[in-house]
Write a protein that holds these residues in place. Structure first.
Motif, PDB file in Angstrom:
ATOM      1  N   SER A  35     -34.416 -52.863  -4.555  1.00 31.83           N
ATOM      2  CA  SER A  35     -33.711 -51.687  -4.056  1.00 31.83           C
ATOM      3  C   SER A  35     -32.445 -51.397  -4.854  1.00 31.83           C
ATOM      4  O   SER A  35     -31.796 -50.384  -4.633  1.00 31.83           O
ATOM      5  N   LEU A  36     -32.108 -52.292  -5.782  1.00 31.63           N
ATOM      6  CA  LEU A  36     -30.982 -52.028  -6.675  1.00 31.63           C
ATOM      7  C   LEU A  36     -31.453 -51.212  -7.879  1.00 31.63           C
ATOM      8  O   LEU A  36     -32.604 -51.332  -8.299  1.00 31.63           O
ATOM      9  N   PRO A  37     -30.587 -50.402  -8.466  1.00 30.49           N
ATOM     10  CA  PRO A  37     -30.969 -49.683  -9.684  1.00 30.49           C
ATOM     11  C   PRO A  37     -31.198 -50.667 -10.827  1.00 30.49           C
ATOM     12  O   PRO A  37     -30.579 -51.735 -10.880  1.00 30.49           O
ATOM     13  N   ILE A  38     -32.098 -50.321 -11.737  1.00 30.09           N
ATOM     14  CA  ILE A  38     -32.389 -51.184 -12.871  1.00 30.09           C
ATOM     15  C   ILE A  38     -31.183 -51.230 -13.815  1.00 30.09           C
ATOM     16  O   ILE A  38     -30.665 -50.193 -14.230  1.00 30.09           O
ATOM     17  N   ALA A  39     -30.753 -52.423 -14.137  1.00 37.69           N
ATOM     18  CA  ALA A  39     -29.584 -52.586 -15.011  1.00 37.69           C
ATOM     19  C   ALA A  39     -29.944 -52.212 -16.442  1.00 37.69           C
ATOM     20  O   ALA A  39     -31.097 -52.329 -16.867  1.00 37.69           O
ATOM     21  N   ASN A  40     -28.942 -51.789 -17.187  1.00 39.36           N
ATOM     22  CA  ASN A  40     -29.184 -51.431 -18.582  1.00 39.36           C
ATOM     23  C   ASN A  40     -28.608 -52.460 -19.554  1.00 39.36           C
ATOM     24  O   ASN A  40     -28.591 -52.251 -20.763  1.00 39.36           O
ATOM     25  N   LYS A  41     -28.126 -53.597 -19.028  1.00 40.65           N
ATOM     26  CA  LYS A  41     -27.610 -54.621 -19.932  1.00 40.65           C
ATOM     27  C   LYS A  41     -27.976 -56.013 -19.424  1.00 40.65           C
ATOM     28  O   LYS A  41     -28.211 -56.236 -18.235  1.00 40.65           O
ATOM     29  N   TYR A  42     -28.027 -56.945 -20.380  1.00 40.27           N
ATOM     30  CA  TYR A  42     -28.303 -58.339 -20.072  1.00 40.27           C
ATOM     31  C   TYR A  42     -27.006 -59.059 -19.716  1.00 40.27           C
ATOM     32  O   TYR A  42     -25.904 -58.504 -19.833  1.00 40.27           O
ATOM     33  N   PHE A  43     -27.149 -60.299 -19.289  1.00 31.28           N
ATOM     34  CA  PHE A  43     -25.984 -61.119 -18.984  1.00 31.28           C
ATOM     35  C   PHE A  43     -25.626 -61.928 -20.230  1.00 31.28           C
ATOM     36  O   PHE A  43     -26.366 -62.815 -20.633  1.00 31.28           O
ATOM     37  N   GLU A  44     -24.509 -61.604 -20.846  1.00 32.92           N
ATOM     38  CA  GLU A  44     -24.095 -62.267 -22.077  1.00 32.92           C
ATOM     39  C   GLU A  44     -22.806 -63.033 -21.838  1.00 32.92           C
ATOM     40  O   GLU A  44     -21.830 -62.492 -21.322  1.00 32.92           O
ATOM     41  N   THR A  45     -22.807 -64.316 -22.217  1.00 32.13           N
ATOM     42  CA  THR A  45     -21.657 -65.176 -22.010  1.00 32.13           C
ATOM     43  C   THR A  45     -21.650 -66.251 -23.084  1.00 32.13           C
ATOM     44  O   THR A  45     -22.669 -66.482 -23.763  1.00 32.13           O
ATOM     45  N   TYR A 196     -30.223 -63.936 -19.550  1.00 35.55           N
ATOM     46  CA  TYR A 196     -29.217 -64.140 -20.591  1.00 35.55           C
ATOM     47  C   TYR A 196     -29.641 -63.431 -21.873  1.00 35.55           C
ATOM     48  O   TYR A 196     -30.830 -63.213 -22.132  1.00 35.55           O
ATOM     49  N   GLN A 197     -28.640 -63.123 -22.690  1.00 35.55           N
ATOM     50  CA  GLN A 197     -28.913 -62.572 -24.010  1.00 35.55           C
ATOM     51  C   GLN A 197     -27.847 -63.074 -24.968  1.00 35.55           C
ATOM     52  O   GLN A 197     -26.663 -63.190 -24.620  1.00 35.55           O
ATOM     53  N   GLY A 198     -28.277 -63.403 -26.180  1.00 36.92           N
ATOM     54  CA  GLY A 198     -27.344 -63.862 -27.196  1.00 36.92           C
ATOM     55  C   GLY A 198     -27.997 -63.834 -28.565  1.00 36.92           C
ATOM     56  O   GLY A 198     -29.073 -63.253 -28.752  1.00 36.92           O
ATOM     57  N   PRO A 219     -42.198 -73.290 -19.893  1.00 35.83           N
ATOM     58  CA  PRO A 219     -41.228 -72.661 -20.804  1.00 35.83           C
ATOM     59  C   PRO A 219     -41.504 -71.176 -20.989  1.00 35.83           C
ATOM     60  O   PRO A 219     -42.649 -70.725 -20.902  1.00 35.83           O
ATOM     61  N   PHE A 220     -40.444 -70.433 -21.244  1.00 31.63           N
ATOM     62  CA  PHE A 220     -40.561 -69.004 -21.526  1.00 31.63           C
ATOM     63  C   PHE A 220     -39.543 -68.632 -22.592  1.00 31.63           C
ATOM     64  O   PHE A 220     -38.568 -69.363 -22.826  1.00 31.63           O
ATOM     65  N   LYS A 221     -39.771 -67.522 -23.268  1.00 32.51           N
ATOM     66  CA  LYS A 221     -38.906 -67.106 -24.365  1.00 32.51           C
ATOM     67  C   LYS A 221     -37.651 -66.400 -23.844  1.00 32.51           C
ATOM     68  O   LYS A 221     -37.691 -65.666 -22.859  1.00 32.51           O
ATOM     69  N   GLY A 222     -36.549 -66.637 -24.520  1.00 35.68           N
ATOM     70  CA  GLY A 222     -35.304 -65.975 -24.156  1.00 35.68           C
ATOM     71  C   GLY A 222     -34.286 -66.137 -25.263  1.00 35.68           C
ATOM     72  O   GLY A 222     -34.589 -66.672 -26.341  1.00 35.68           O
ATOM     73  N   SER A 223     -33.078 -65.671 -25.016  1.00 31.66           N
ATOM     74  CA  SER A 223     -32.006 -65.831 -25.994  1.00 31.66           C
ATOM     75  C   SER A 223     -30.689 -66.097 -25.277  1.00 31.66           C
ATOM     76  O   SER A 223     -30.526 -65.787 -24.089  1.00 31.66           O
ATOM     77  N   LEU A 224     -29.761 -66.685 -26.000  1.00 35.95           N
ATOM     78  CA  LEU A 224     -28.452 -67.028 -25.460  1.00 35.95           C
ATOM     79  C   LEU A 224     -27.491 -67.189 -26.622  1.00 35.95           C
ATOM     80  O   LEU A 224     -27.896 -67.088 -27.792  1.00 35.95           O
TER      81      LEU A 224
END
Length: 257
Positions: A35-45, A196-198, A219-224
């Motif tokens: 029910s939340l709007p789709i975000a347009n950015k990843y979580f980057e830290t 996450y994104q990096g 396991p799954f693919k991602g970035s950080l």
């Protein structure tokens, strides 16, 4: 005769294995409607963070599940968080399923069942994905929790191919915080995890600790960002506990024990 028995035994073993694999393959992932709007950015830290383990749903599997502030009945949910004792038959026969094909959102500030309380700044949404924890038995299973959140962190492979944490756990000081969540036969639990994104692409996985055992997702693919592997970049007051590099303390916050 001996040869025939060996052949029959091999057929039985293969058949059992095929049934087990088939049961996972045939399990259709529910469609989660946020029910939340789709975000347009990843979580980057660049920090190792305390995880977002937002619980969304507990109950019987359905083809599609709408997530609202009422999709988890708190009045029914919290009585399941009863005091843990030795008489409880606790099991760990569960499966963790990550679905990166569905795009959800997390309210970075509120963790986020709408409508959010009035605020001077607009909500900060980041991309998220659903995680399904599935009871694969015909019995009720019990999963340890702390204040309603599962002991679940995210790990990733570093440049040497070693699994390392990119999240850590904060333990409560109150003994009443610790209890368990019950899942009936074929029930599921759904939660959100931030994406996450990096600059560093790698394999990732989820690590759940319950009943003195560890359960991993596939396991799954991602970035950080590579800095997330460094314990010196751990955020919050927990960093003070690392001052003396106490190995037992580190094992605890990384859910090794």
């Amino acid at each position: 005769m001996k040869t025939q028995l060996l052949i029959i035994l091999a057929i039985i073993i293969c058949s059992c294995k095929s049934e087990k694999e088939q049961s996972t393959i045939d399990w259709k992932i529910p469609i989660v409607k946020d029910s939340l709007p789709i975000a347009n950015k990843y979580f980057e830290t660049k920090k190792i963070r305390n995880p977002f383990n937002q619980l969304l749903f507990i109950g019987a599997k359905e083809d599609s599940i709408l997530i609202t502030k009422n999709s988890l009945n708190r009045n029914l949910y919290y009585p399941e968080f009863i005091e843990v004792n030795d008489s409880v038959n606790k099991k760990s026969e569960i499966e963790i399923i990550v679905d990166l094909n569905q795009e959800l959102s997390i309210d970075f500030e509120k963790h986020s069942f709408p409508p959010a309380p009035p605020a001077s700044e607009p909500p900060i949404y980041v991309k998220a994905y659903p995680v399904f924890i599935r009871n694969i038995t015909q019995d009720t299973v019990h999963i340890d929790n702390q204040d309603g959140e599962l002991f679940l962190i995210q790990e990733a492979k570093n440049k040497f191919g070693e699994w390392k944490p990119i999240e850590y756990w904060i333990y409560a000081s109150c003994g009443n915080s610790y209890s368990y969540t019950s899942l009936g036969p074929n029930d599921i639990l759904i939660l959100k995890k931030a994406k996450y994104q990096g600059t560093f692409e790698t394999d990732m996985r989820l690590k759940l600790r319950t009943n003195d055992k560890i359960v991993y997702s596939k396991p799954f693919k991602g970035s950080l960002n590579i800095e997330q592997f460094d314990l010196d970049n751990l955020d919050g007051f927990t960093k003070r506990g690392l001052k003396n590099r106490d190995e037992e303390y580190i094992d605890q916050i990384l859910l090794n024990k």
